[in-house]
Motif scaffolding. Structure first.
Motif, short mmCIF file in Angstrom:
data_model
loop_
_atom_site.label_atom_id
_atom_site.label_comp_id
_atom_site.label_asym_id
_atom_site.label_seq_id
_atom_site.Cartn_x
_atom_site.Cartn_y
_atom_site.Cartn_z
N ASP A 84 0.82 -1.22 0.00
CA ASP A 84 0.00 0.00 0.00
C ASP A 84 0.85 1.27 0.00
OD1 ASP A 84 0.62 0.80 2.68
OD2 ASP A 84 -1.14 -0.20 3.50
N ASP B 194 0.63 4.03 -5.02
CA ASP B 194 -0.67 4.65 -5.27
C ASP B 194 -1.67 3.57 -5.68
OD1 ASP B 194 -1.85 7.59 -5.82
OD2 ASP B 194 -2.76 6.13 -7.18
N PRO B 195 -2.90 3.60 -5.15
CA PRO B 195 -3.87 2.55 -5.48
C PRO B 195 -4.25 2.49 -6.95
CG PRO B 195 -4.82 4.21 -4.00
CD PRO B 195 -3.37 4.50 -4.08
N ASP B 196 -3.97 3.54 -7.72
CA ASP B 196 -4.23 3.45 -9.16
C ASP B 196 -3.39 2.36 -9.82
OD1 ASP B 196 -6.09 5.45 -9.11
OD2 ASP B 196 -4.76 7.02 -9.91
N PRO C 204 -4.16 -1.70 -6.66
CA PRO C 204 -5.44 -1.70 -5.93
C PRO C 204 -5.60 -2.85 -4.95
CG PRO C 204 -5.74 -2.55 -8.17
CD PRO C 204 -4.32 -2.10 -8.07
N VAL D 65 -4.82 -4.12 -2.08
CA VAL D 65 -4.39 -4.01 -0.68
C VAL D 65 -5.62 -3.71 0.17
CG1 VAL D 65 -2.05 -3.24 -1.25
CG2 VAL D 65 -3.84 -1.54 -0.88
N THR E 258 -5.94 -1.57 2.73
CA THR E 258 -6.10 -0.19 3.20
C THR E 258 -5.54 0.76 2.15
OG1 THR E 258 -4.05 -0.53 4.45
CG2 THR E 258 -6.11 -0.65 5.68
N THR E 259 -6.30 0.99 1.09
CA THR E 259 -5.84 1.89 0.03
C THR E 259 -5.89 3.34 0.50
OG1 THR E 259 -8.09 1.92 -0.86
CG2 THR E 259 -6.55 0.40 -1.88
N ASP F 196 -7.83 -7.46 -5.58
CA ASP F 196 -7.05 -7.10 -6.75
C ASP F 196 -7.85 -7.29 -8.04
OD1 ASP F 196 -4.82 -6.15 -8.04
OD2 ASP F 196 -3.58 -7.94 -7.71
N THR G 150 -1.75 -6.21 -8.99
CA THR G 150 -0.90 -5.68 -7.92
C THR G 150 0.29 -6.60 -7.66
OG1 THR G 150 -2.85 -4.61 -6.96
CG2 THR G 150 -0.90 -4.80 -5.56
#
Length: 304
Positions: free
Chosen positions: A230, A233-235, A238, A240, A242-243, A279, A284
């Motif tokens: 994490d 960046d979650p972009d 994704p 994880v 706790t984004t 995911d 990821t």
């Protein structure tokens, strides 16, 4: 850098707030982590998965969720990581949630004490993970490992590794931080933890950040990287539990890993919090493996 690498799976989400990180080790294997590292001239042994208690999914007791199970998992991790280091191999711990960083780093610290080495820890994460049972809003112990390593935690956890505290906060460099709880923020300040948060990276750039984080290491320094997925960046990552928006981009993360590789000091690694249940088509895991490959020398050109 050690040329003999051991993969150790720790398939548990015992310290997390979301289920699914227990599937992280297999997702990284599916993304071909072992063969990719072999392609860089490394001798890779996959030790398989550790077997510990299942997740009872209970509410907190005295500010801790699943304390007994977390202790058991971290003792298993400590013993496995310490064994590999004692055998002259580089352990790569495949998590699993980030509470396991306690067992891993306490083993690394024990090894460094016995070998007379200095220790530098890079904590790549969106979170400071410096909560205590009195500060935590959730009781999830994956938010507490750095505090426990520095001696702020329950006796059963802080004594893993044989010395309290296991580490000095001055050995830690936290990078990419962008989510810290209010009470945790105060404790981080009081202990003097060196934190390069996303504002610092925005203002100064990843290159300057990494130059400072890696400064003053010498040939007698053991470099440990604890990579919480994490951090990204979650972009781009994704998968994880706790984004937190606003993390390092793909290129910033690549630069971070390549500069670590350039030191030649990497001696142990955690890869944590990969959650395939959240995911998209193992995206990821593939990004994480790509970045790990950069830690071991992948680059566009041959560099001097």
């Amino acid at each position: 850098m050690l040329k003999k690498v051991s993969l150790i799976g720790a398939p548990t989400d015992i310290g997390a707030g979301a289920r699914g990180a227990s599937m992280g080790p297999e997702a990284m294997r599916v993304a071909n982590l072992g063969p990719i590292l072999q392609g860089h001239g490394l001798e890779v042994l996959d030790r398989g998965n550790l077997i510990g208690p299942s997740n009872p999914w209970l509410p907190p007791t005295n500010g801790y969720r699943h304390l007994d199970e977390v202790v058991a998992w971290n003792q298993l991790v400590h013993d496995a990581v310490y064994t590999e280091l004692s055998d002259g191999r580089m352990p790569i711990l495949l998590g699993g949630d980030h509470c396991l960083g306690l067992g891993s780093i306490s083993a690394v610290a024990r090894h460094c004490r016995e070998a007379g080495k200095k220790l530098r820890i890079l904590w790549l994460d969106a979170h400071a993970d410096f909560n205590t049972n009195e500060l935590t809003p959730s009781g999830n112990i994956h938010g507490m490992p750095v505090a426990c390593l520095c001696g702020h935690g329950p006796k059963e956890l802080i004594e893993i590794g044989g010395q309290v505290p296991a580490i000095n906060p001055k050995w830690v460099r936290q990078i990419g931080i962008r989510s810290v709880d209010p009470g945790e923020k105060k404790l981080v300040h009081e202990v003097g933890l060196e934190v390069y948060d996303m504002r610092y990276i925005d203002e100064m750039g990843m290159r300057h950040t990494m130059e400072l984080a890696l400064a003053t290491m010498d040939v007698n320094t053991h470099l440990h990287v604890s990579f919480d997925v994490d951090f990204l960046d979650p972009d781009i990552a994704p998968g994880v539990g706790t984004t937190i928006p606003g993390g390092p981009t793909y290129r910033e993360a690549q630069l971070c890993m390549e500069m670590i590789a350039d030191t030649g000091r990497l001696a142990s690694l955690d890869v944590m919090e990969l959650n395939p249940a959240l995911d998209v088509r193992n995206k990821t895991a593939m990004v994480a493996v790509d970045l790990i490959e950069s830690l071991f020398g992948k680059s566009t050109l041959m560099r001097k």
